[in-house]
Design a protein around this motif. Structure first.
Motif, PDB file in Angstrom:
ATOM      1  N   ASP A  69      42.331  38.461  39.309  1.00 42.91           N
ATOM      2  CA  ASP A  69      42.151  39.392  40.280  1.00 42.91           C
ATOM      3  C   ASP A  69      41.899  40.920  39.429  1.00 42.91           C
ATOM      4  O   ASP A  69      42.691  41.249  38.511  1.00 42.91           O
ATOM      5  CB  ASP A  69      43.776  39.564  40.692  1.00 42.91           C
ATOM      6  CG  ASP A  69      43.865  40.754  41.941  1.00 42.91           C
ATOM      7  OD1 ASP A  69      42.760  40.885  42.587  1.00 42.91           O
ATOM      8  OD2 ASP A  69      44.882  41.235  42.167  1.00 42.91           O
ATOM      9  N   VAL A  70      40.858  41.438  39.727  1.00 41.50           N
ATOM     10  CA  VAL A  70      40.053  42.453  38.989  1.00 41.50           C
ATOM     11  C   VAL A  70      40.458  43.670  39.404  1.00 41.50           C
ATOM     12  O   VAL A  70      40.476  44.128  40.748  1.00 41.50           O
ATOM     13  CB  VAL A  70      38.593  42.319  38.837  1.00 41.50           C
ATOM     14  CG1 VAL A  70      38.099  43.533  37.903  1.00 41.50           C
ATOM     15  CG2 VAL A  70      38.165  41.063  38.284  1.00 41.50           C
ATOM     16  N   GLY A  71      40.821  44.822  38.848  1.00 43.62           N
ATOM     17  CA  GLY A  71      41.269  46.039  39.234  1.00 43.62           C
ATOM     18  C   GLY A  71      42.888  45.838  39.909  1.00 43.62           C
ATOM     19  O   GLY A  71      42.945  46.393  40.789  1.00 43.62           O
ATOM     20  N   ALA A  72      43.450  45.112  39.162  1.00 44.17           N
ATOM     21  CA  ALA A  72      44.687  44.466  40.003  1.00 44.17           C
ATOM     22  C   ALA A  72      45.711  45.776  40.280  1.00 44.17           C
ATOM     23  O   ALA A  72      46.827  45.450  40.851  1.00 44.17           O
ATOM     24  CB  ALA A  72      45.341  43.494  38.958  1.00 44.17           C
ATOM     25  N   GLY A  73      45.595  46.820  39.580  1.00 42.19           N
ATOM     26  CA  GLY A  73      46.552  48.023  39.592  1.00 42.19           C
ATOM     27  C   GLY A  73      48.149  47.392  39.442  1.00 42.19           C
ATOM     28  O   GLY A  73      48.356  47.177  38.348  1.00 42.19           O
TER      29      GLY A  73
END
Length: 264
Positions: A69-73
């Motif tokens: 999960d990329v840019g998961a924050g």
């Protein structure tokens, strides 16, 4: 409620309105680090129907899938993928967001990086997801990285929550946001032309206190870049407009979640 139209092209700014956020997208993305707790507390999640659609289009269940999960924050989507049984790894560049992610999700692994240069092994993942994050990437770099880390037959899934502007009061509010910022609010969402995406939409809603609804707005990059004084000006005006519409103090936010998925 009658929507406030945005200014005509070239028109002078109206008194009391803010200049459009003009920072580079990377600078706007970094603005989240100073508001990670606000983001985690007030941003909406995602409906079950979204993950059903991911499974349908990817051609496999999330349970047991190896997912990045990329840019998961702060981990809103990551935690939901984990709850569906995915073996999920989070990728997040920001210090503040990563710290909040680790506080809320100590059981989920996280690595530092972004979609333009993924710190991930080649051909290691079944699914690469971007929840509210693809628009912060450079597709010319992010697409080759996606192809590198995905296994043959793996999938790239991009999704966004958007306010459902078929609802009158939401359409009015969105028009006021555009007018306040003179239109320059949302980063471009360009789907890579070299990939064959299939799109699904899911409508859903949540009921939250009015103050939480306003805090959700404050967590968006346009307001974070604007700063506290301008944000307070806009939110005070919205509070005055919305209180008569929601006299019990509870707002029903309605969303359209748009999923774009391509097998790679």
């Amino acid at each position: 409620m009658t929507p406030t139209p945005p200014p005509e092209p070239g028109a002078a700014p109206e008194p009391g309105t803010a200049p459009a956020p003009g920072l580079h997208p990377a600078e706007r993305a970094r603005s989240f680090d100073r508001a990670a707790r606000l983001y985690a507390a007030h941003r909406p999640g995602y409906p079950d129907g979204l993950f059903d659609a991911v499974e349908e289009l990817a051609g496999r269940p999330l349970r047991g899938a190896c997912v990045a999960d990329v840019g998961a924050g702060t981990g809103i989507s990551t935690a939901l993928l984990h709850a569906r049984g995915a073996r999920v790894l989070a990728v997040e560049p920001g210090d503040g967001m990563a710290a909040e992610f680790r506080r809320a999700n100590p059981h989920i692994p996280l690595v530092r990086g972004d979609g333009n240069r993924l710190p991930l092994a080649a051909s290691a993942f079944d699914l690469l997801t971007y929840a509210q994050a693809w628009h912060w990437t450079d597709p010319a770099r992010a697409v080759p990285e996606a192809r590198r880390v995905l296994r043959p037959g793996g999938a790239l899934a991009l999704w966004w929550n958007d306010p459902d502007t078929t609802v009158d009061w939401i359409a009015g509010q969105e028009a006021r946001v555009r007018a306040f910022f003179h239109g320059g609010v949302t980063p471009a969402r360009l789907l890579p032309a070299e990939l064959a995406f299939t799109t699904r939409t899911v409508r859903w809603s949540r009921r939250i206190p009015l103050e939480a609804h306003l805090a959700n707005h404050a967590s968006h990059s346009a307001f974070l870049v604007l700063g506290p004084d301008g944000t307070r000006e806009f939110l005070d005006a919205e509070r005055a407009l919305l209180r008569p519409l929601f006299p019990d103090g509870t707002v029903e936010e309605r969303y359209v979640t748009t999923l774009n998925l391509a097998r790679v």
